[in-house]
Design a protein around this motif. Structure first.
Motif, mmCIF file in Angstrom:
data_model
loop_
_atom_site.group_PDB
_atom_site.id
_atom_site.type_symbol
_atom_site.label_atom_id
_atom_site.label_comp_id
_atom_site.label_asym_id
_atom_site.label_seq_id
_atom_site.Cartn_x
_atom_site.Cartn_y
_atom_site.Cartn_z
ATOM 1 N N GLN A 98 -65.807 0.613 104.233
ATOM 2 C CA GLN A 98 -66.204 0.304 102.857
ATOM 3 C C GLN A 98 -64.985 -0.027 101.999
ATOM 4 N N TYR A 99 -63.911 0.699 102.207
ATOM 5 C CA TYR A 99 -62.695 0.482 101.426
ATOM 6 C C TYR A 99 -62.134 -0.917 101.681
ATOM 7 N N TYR A 100 -62.019 -1.271 102.943
ATOM 8 C CA TYR A 100 -61.427 -2.571 103.258
ATOM 9 C C TYR A 100 -62.389 -3.731 103.007
ATOM 10 N N ALA A 101 -63.667 -3.456 103.035
ATOM 11 C CA ALA A 101 -64.631 -4.492 102.657
ATOM 12 C C ALA A 101 -64.484 -4.828 101.182
ATOM 13 N N ALA A 102 -64.248 -3.803 100.358
ATOM 14 C CA ALA A 102 -64.039 -4.032 98.928
ATOM 15 C C ALA A 102 -62.753 -4.825 98.696
ATOM 16 N N LEU A 103 -61.703 -4.517 99.452
ATOM 17 C CA LEU A 103 -60.455 -5.282 99.328
ATOM 18 C C LEU A 103 -60.690 -6.743 99.688
ATOM 19 N N LEU A 119 -53.477 -9.509 94.883
ATOM 20 C CA LEU A 119 -54.621 -8.634 94.613
ATOM 21 C C LEU A 119 -54.745 -7.547 95.679
ATOM 22 N N LEU A 120 -54.465 -7.920 96.917
ATOM 23 C CA LEU A 120 -54.505 -6.948 98.000
ATOM 24 C C LEU A 120 -53.488 -5.839 97.775
ATOM 25 N N VAL A 121 -52.272 -6.225 97.429
ATOM 26 C CA VAL A 121 -51.215 -5.242 97.169
ATOM 27 C C VAL A 121 -51.605 -4.335 96.004
ATOM 28 N N ASP A 122 -52.125 -4.932 94.925
ATOM 29 C CA ASP A 122 -52.523 -4.134 93.767
ATOM 30 C C ASP A 122 -53.601 -3.113 94.138
ATOM 31 N N ALA A 123 -54.543 -3.534 94.993
ATOM 32 C CA ALA A 123 -55.647 -2.647 95.362
ATOM 33 C C ALA A 123 -55.218 -1.555 96.334
ATOM 34 N N LEU A 124 -54.176 -1.819 97.127
ATOM 35 C CA LEU A 124 -53.709 -0.816 98.086
ATOM 36 C C LEU A 124 -53.065 0.379 97.404
ATOM 37 N N PHE A 125 -52.454 0.136 96.262
ATOM 38 C CA PHE A 125 -51.742 1.222 95.578
ATOM 39 C C PHE A 125 -52.171 1.313 94.124
ATOM 40 N N THR A 126 -53.069 2.262 93.875
ATOM 41 C CA THR A 126 -53.491 2.596 92.520
ATOM 42 C C THR A 126 -53.472 4.120 92.412
ATOM 43 N N GLU A 127 -53.784 4.613 91.241
ATOM 44 C CA GLU A 127 -53.816 6.064 91.070
ATOM 45 C C GLU A 127 -54.997 6.696 91.805
ATOM 46 N N ASP A 128 -55.932 5.872 92.254
ATOM 47 C CA ASP A 128 -57.123 6.397 92.920
ATOM 48 C C ASP A 128 -57.077 6.247 94.442
ATOM 49 N N THR A 129 -56.047 5.596 94.979
ATOM 50 C CA THR A 129 -56.052 5.313 96.415
ATOM 51 C C THR A 129 -55.417 6.408 97.265
ATOM 52 N N GLY A 197 -46.150 2.919 105.797
ATOM 53 C CA GLY A 197 -44.965 3.728 105.499
ATOM 54 C C GLY A 197 -44.866 4.082 104.033
ATOM 55 N N LEU A 198 -45.134 3.125 103.173
ATOM 56 C CA LEU A 198 -45.095 3.382 101.734
ATOM 57 C C LEU A 198 -46.192 4.365 101.329
ATOM 58 N N ALA A 199 -47.357 4.227 101.951
ATOM 59 C CA ALA A 199 -48.457 5.142 101.635
ATOM 60 C C ALA A 199 -48.109 6.572 102.022
ATOM 61 N N LEU A 200 -47.481 6.741 103.173
ATOM 62 C CA LEU A 200 -47.082 8.079 103.614
ATOM 63 C C LEU A 200 -46.038 8.666 102.669
ATOM 64 N N GLN A 201 -45.090 7.845 102.270
ATOM 65 C CA GLN A 201 -44.082 8.309 101.310
ATOM 66 C C GLN A 201 -44.733 8.659 99.984
ATOM 67 N N PRO A 208 -39.639 10.607 95.989
ATOM 68 C CA PRO A 208 -40.722 10.239 95.074
ATOM 69 C C PRO A 208 -40.971 8.732 95.068
ATOM 70 N N LEU A 209 -42.244 8.358 94.948
ATOM 71 C CA LEU A 209 -42.618 6.946 94.926
ATOM 72 C C LEU A 209 -43.845 6.775 94.036
ATOM 73 N N THR A 210 -43.738 5.892 93.049
ATOM 74 C CA THR A 210 -44.878 5.600 92.177
ATOM 75 C C THR A 210 -45.693 4.454 92.758
ATOM 76 N N THR A 211 -46.902 4.280 92.260
ATOM 77 C CA THR A 211 -47.726 3.163 92.709
ATOM 78 C C THR A 211 -47.076 1.833 92.353
ATOM 79 N N GLN A 212 -46.428 1.774 91.175
ATOM 80 C CA GLN A 212 -45.773 0.535 90.762
ATOM 81 C C GLN A 212 -44.608 0.195 91.699
ATOM 82 N N GLU A 213 -43.872 1.199 92.122
ATOM 83 C CA GLU A 213 -42.759 0.965 93.045
ATOM 84 C C GLU A 213 -43.264 0.515 94.411
ATOM 85 N N ALA A 214 -44.348 1.109 94.875
ATOM 86 C CA ALA A 214 -44.920 0.715 96.164
ATOM 87 C C ALA A 214 -45.367 -0.740 96.116
ATOM 88 N N ARG A 215 -46.008 -1.124 95.041
ATOM 89 C CA ARG A 215 -46.415 -2.527 94.889
ATOM 90 C C ARG A 215 -45.208 -3.452 94.874
#
Length: 232
Positions: A98-103, A119-129, A197-201, A208-215
């Motif tokens: 469901q998650y990747y279908a939405a992406l 858009l894919l990058v933005d959706a991969l890293f948000t405060e809700d992901t 790797g960024l998601a794990l970090q 520390p890694l923010t969503t903006q930095e990951a993007r």
């Protein structure tokens, strides 16, 4: 034939077995049955398991937890599934699909391949992901625990679908003349690895890694890997 569970079948007073009577029991009329199809009951149980895994982790959810969340008996869960692992495996696959279908749906509305990748990058890293990434790594780890062939095959299919999704967006950008690449398969593998790797970090926050930095890291990677074409 499998027995009916009490919560699956309803009877009117007139249809109850006769107490002490000599006549045969009356069958429940088809129009009065409230038994739900197996696929509906299974989906109800699987849906209820998704937030449990997200909150507690794959290994910390038991059959009683799933039954309570779904509002059914333990017997109903074991009637529809061979094991709690089967429930949890299906729940994890359902959430991830469901998650990747939405992406994919969001990317399809982009006007170009480059925009679709952004858009894919933005959706991969948000405060809700973070919830999704915790389940993704649980899914990943579960594949190393001697799970059955069905689970392993489903996991391999999900990884393959994710790679195809990334590659299709990059391929679209090349076809549109936005950038060039002589190694789309390599780009796809490296993009997926960097995202993981960024998601794990991000989850461990070490460092520390923010969503903006990951993007930012992923977008920089795209810019360097997919060479923009100069206007003719």
């Amino acid at each position: 034939m499998a027995p009916h569970h009490p919560e699956d079948v309803g009877m009117t007073a007139a249809e109850q077995p006769r107490q002490g009577g000599k006549g045969p029991r009356r069958a429940v009329a088809a129009r009065d049955r409230t038994r739900q199809p197996t696929e509906v009951r299974r989906r109800l149980i699987v849906d209820a398991a998704v937030p449990l895994i997200a909150e507690r982790g794959y290994k910390s959810v038991g059959v009683r937890d799933v039954a309570a969340a779904a509002g059914v008996s333990v017997g109903t869960v074991t009637y529809h599934f061979d094991s709690v692992q089967e429930v949890l495996s299906e729940a994890m696959v359902l959430h991830i699909e469901q998650y990747y279908a939405a992406l994919s749906e969001a990317a399809e509305h982009a006007t170009s391949g480059a925009e679709a990748l952004r858009l894919l990058v933005d959706a991969l890293f948000t405060e809700d992901t973070d919830r999704h990434w915790r389940m993704w790594f649980d899914f990943w780890h579960a594949g190393e625990q001697g799970t059955d062939e069905t689970f392993a095959r489903g996991q391999a299919d999900r990884y393959a679908a994710w790679h195809r999704q990334i590659r299709a967006l990059a391929e679209r950008g090349v076809a549109d003349g936005e950038f060039s690449s002589d190694d789309l398969d390599g780009f796809t593998a490296r993009f997926a690895a960097l995202a993981d790797g960024l998601a794990l970090q991000r989850l461990r926050q070490a460092p520390p890694l923010t969503t903006q930095e990951a993007r930012h890291h992923l977008n920089r990677f795209i810019e360097r890997e997919l060479v923009p074409r100069s206007p003719a």
